[in-house]
Design an enzyme around this catalytic site. Structure first.
Site, PDB file in Angstrom:
ATOM      1  N   GLU A  52       1.473  -0.668   9.257  1.00 40.48           N
ATOM      2  CA  GLU A  52       0.030  -0.813   9.444  1.00 40.48           C
ATOM      3  C   GLU A  52      -0.361  -2.129  10.094  1.00 40.48           C
ATOM      4  O   GLU A  52      -1.489  -2.282  10.567  1.00 40.48           O
ATOM      5  CB  GLU A  52      -0.697  -0.649   8.099  1.00 40.48           C
ATOM      6  N   ASN A  73       0.816  -1.214   0.000  1.00 42.33           N
ATOM      7  CA  ASN A  73       0.000   0.000   0.000  1.00 42.33           C
ATOM      8  C   ASN A  73       0.851   1.266   0.000  1.00 42.33           C
ATOM      9  O   ASN A  73       0.338   2.350  -0.289  1.00 42.33           O
ATOM     10  CB  ASN A  73      -0.925   0.021   1.224  1.00 42.33           C
ATOM     11  N   THR A  74       2.130   1.148   0.312  1.00 41.06           N
ATOM     12  CA  THR A  74       2.994   2.324   0.265  1.00 41.06           C
ATOM     13  C   THR A  74       2.973   2.935  -1.128  1.00 41.06           C
ATOM     14  O   THR A  74       2.950   4.155  -1.288  1.00 41.06           O
ATOM     15  CB  THR A  74       4.438   1.965   0.660  1.00 41.06           C
ATOM     16  N   GLY A 104       1.554  12.575   1.360  1.00 43.16           N
ATOM     17  CA  GLY A 104       2.890  12.903   1.808  1.00 43.16           C
ATOM     18  C   GLY A 104       3.220  12.278   3.148  1.00 43.16           C
ATOM     19  O   GLY A 104       2.540  11.362   3.610  1.00 43.16           O
ATOM     20  N   ARG A 142     -10.733  13.191   9.127  1.00 43.44           N
ATOM     21  CA  ARG A 142     -11.376  12.349   8.118  1.00 43.44           C
ATOM     22  C   ARG A 142     -12.708  11.766   8.580  1.00 43.44           C
ATOM     23  O   ARG A 142     -13.640  11.646   7.787  1.00 43.44           O
ATOM     24  CB  ARG A 142     -10.417  11.226   7.713  1.00 43.44           C
ATOM     25  N   GLU A 150      -5.761  13.757  -0.162  1.00 41.81           N
ATOM     26  CA  GLU A 150      -6.122  14.890   0.671  1.00 41.81           C
ATOM     27  C   GLU A 150      -5.411  16.172   0.254  1.00 41.81           C
ATOM     28  O   GLU A 150      -5.850  17.272   0.579  1.00 41.81           O
ATOM     29  CB  GLU A 150      -5.805  14.559   2.124  1.00 41.81           C
ATOM     30  N   VAL A 159       2.635   7.289   6.291  1.00 38.39           N
ATOM     31  CA  VAL A 159       3.949   7.219   5.640  1.00 38.39           C
ATOM     32  C   VAL A 159       5.039   7.507   6.663  1.00 38.39           C
ATOM     33  O   VAL A 159       6.083   6.855   6.686  1.00 38.39           O
ATOM     34  CB  VAL A 159       4.031   8.194   4.452  1.00 38.39           C
TER      35      VAL A 159
END
Length: 519
Positions: free
Chosen positions: A482, A112-113, A119, A349, A325, A498
């Site tokens: 994660e 998923n990275t 950012g 969110r 976003e 991240v």
């Protein structure tokens, strides 16, 4: 002669695969997820199938990975998952003088990275200081704790913010520069670090990490599905790996680092803890199935916050594609089918999601101008995928969106006045107001919420040691990214995932290396 012919054929095949892998990369950018990637594939992993199998996760060439004939029976450290956390851990372990290996179950590295877009959050960084951005670790801590509704693991959070600037420096030292800074929801200062050209961070980060892994001579095997973590004499001893869905081997190691990401694509696991999310689309790559969590539970580990699953507010529904976003952070607005705003676009969110779900159609439009488009390179990808509606004027855009033109024009005019006065009287927005929406053409993307990130996972401490039910470390077992839980509490701030994979990935590599060296 036979050897020369075989070598030539292999070279030709490698070139074909590089082209195929790179071509597929166009379909793999621009979500704000990040997780590591020991993820599944259902086929026997022939190289020609890899681009199809790697949908939404490609970021490196299939031809660039370690060939299976170079597999050894034993390594110092075994890293399960080749996302951002896994590759970071491997680089730090290698820097400590050890011999790590990475096993990745998908046909490509990245997990998923690769899909991250907005950012990497960090405070008190050299790039912030260069740009005159005043920030502090304490402010970053307070805003993240508030965003998580005061349920974050405070020890992990303190370590996270205090080591965020060092993580930016470390990336810069290995050729991964994140000096373009924006803002995300729930933050009051610009601390979301992006590549210099403002592009999505995911593929840039994965490409840089893979390159460093290769340069350091670290073995990275793909189509390597770790099925079980083994234990001997009360401590971790290695893993069982299924290669190419056909050949199972036991590989021994003195420590195991699990960086397999979350379970955002495993609807059985999701609906078990959150039945209300049944039917939602997911932005996660297909291999985010919770494998590492299951293996750690089998080792006696425990979990935290498993029912805390983040639904991202801005997802293109037909292709389950997250609209980053940064579009809102650079000035975009959310409007209803009536052409009017209905929330503070840069609230957390969960609150923005709730506002969209309160609309009759449970969907909205993200509206922006050419200025936003120039500052958020990911929008080019959204255009290629057919998501973007365009109009030369606000009225023309409204017609294309099929919303009342007078209301949309009034919404944009009111917003531009708010930007000029730095006061959003309607919804109290205070960030992402550096530029008004006046540069035609104008654009819109229809969005609705989608499953995005699993805040819950296995329990670790700040040394990234996996903890058992009594809070004691499981000897030789580490985890980062994660797959772990606790850091984000009940709501993750955009840009923090991240940061998490780099900060805790580094720590996992360092601490697992120290553990091995102490043996």
């Amino acid at each position: 002669m036979k050897k020369k012919t075989a070598a030539a054929l292999l070279l030709i095949l490698s070139v074909i695969l590089v082209i195929a892998g790179c071509g597929n990369g166009n379909n793999s950018t621009n979500t704000d997820n990040n997780a590591s990637g020991n993820k599944s594939t259902n086929s026997a992993a022939s190289a020609t199938e890899a681009p199809k199998e790697a949908e939404a996760v490609s970021g490196a060439s299939v031809a660039s990975y370690t060939p299976l004939d170079q597999l050894k029976e034993s390594y110092d450290i075994i890293i399960v998952g080749a996302g951002g956390a896994g590759m970071t851990a491997a680089l730090e372990a290698k820097a400590k003088g050890l011999n790590p290996v990475i096993f990745e179950k998908m046909p490509v590295a990245g997990g998923n990275t690769t899909k991250s877009s907005s950012g990497m959050n960090a405070s008190e960084t050299k790039f912030q200081k260069e740009q005159g951005i005043e920030d502090s670790n304490d402010l970053f801590y307070d805003e993240t704790l508030k965003g998580g509704h005061d349920t974050n693991n405070t020890e992990m959070l303190r370590f996270f913010v205090d080591n965020s600037a060092a993580a930016i420096d470390w990336l810069d030292s290995i050729g991964i520069r994140l000096n373009n800074i924006t803002i995300t929801g729930g933050m009051n200062e610009k601390r979301t670090h992006r590549p210099e050209d403002g592009s999505a961070i995911g593929q840039y980060l994965v490409k840089g990490l893979v390159q460093n892994v290769q340069e350091q001579g670290i073995s990275l095997f793909v189509n390597a599905d770790v099925k079980e973590i083994t234990r001997q004499d009360g401590k971790v001893s290695g893993v069982k790996v299924l290669f190419n869905q056909a050949d199972e081997k036991v590989i021994t190691g003195k420590a195991v680092v699990v960086t397999t990401g979350g379970f955002g694509s495993n609807m059985d696991m999701i609906t078990e803890v959150r039945p209300d999310l049944e039917g939602y689309v997911t932005t996660n790559q297909i291999g985010s199935t919770g494998d590492g969590i299951k293996m750690i539970l089998a080792m006696g580990g425990t979990t935290v916050d498993m029912d805390q699953i983040q639904v991202h507010p801005t997802v293109q529904q037909e292709k389950s594609y997250l609209i980053g976003e940064a579009v809102r952070g650079e000035g975009g607005l959310l409007v209803s089918s009536e052409g009017t705003r209905f929330t503070n676009e840069l609230d957390t969110r969960d609150k923005v999601t709730a506002a969209i779900n309160s609309l009759p159609e449970k969907a909205a439009y993200l509206v922006f101008d050419s200025g936003v488009k120039s500052r958020v390179k990911a929008i080019q990808q959204y255009e290629k995928m057919g998501f973007v509606i365009q109009g030369d004027t606000v009225q023309a855009l409204a017609e294309a969106m099929q919303v009342p033109a007078d209301k949309l024009q009034a919404t944009v005019d009111t917003w531009n006045s708010a930007v000029a006065s730095k006061k959003d009287a309607e919804f109290g927005r205070t960030t992402g107001m550096d530029h008004d929406l006046s540069a035609g053409p104008f654009y819109a993307i229809k969005i609705a919420p989608g499953i995005h990130y699993t805040m819950g996972g296995v329990k670790i401490n700040t040394n990234t040691e996996v903890l058992d039910k009594d809070g004691q470390p499981i000897t030789g077992l580490f985890a980062a990214g994660e797959v772990t839980g606790g850091l984000h509490g009940q709501n993750r701030i955009g840009g923090n995932s991240v940061a998490e994979i780099i900060i805790f990935g580094r720590q996992a590599g360092i601490k697992s290396a120290e553990f091995v060296q102490a043996q």
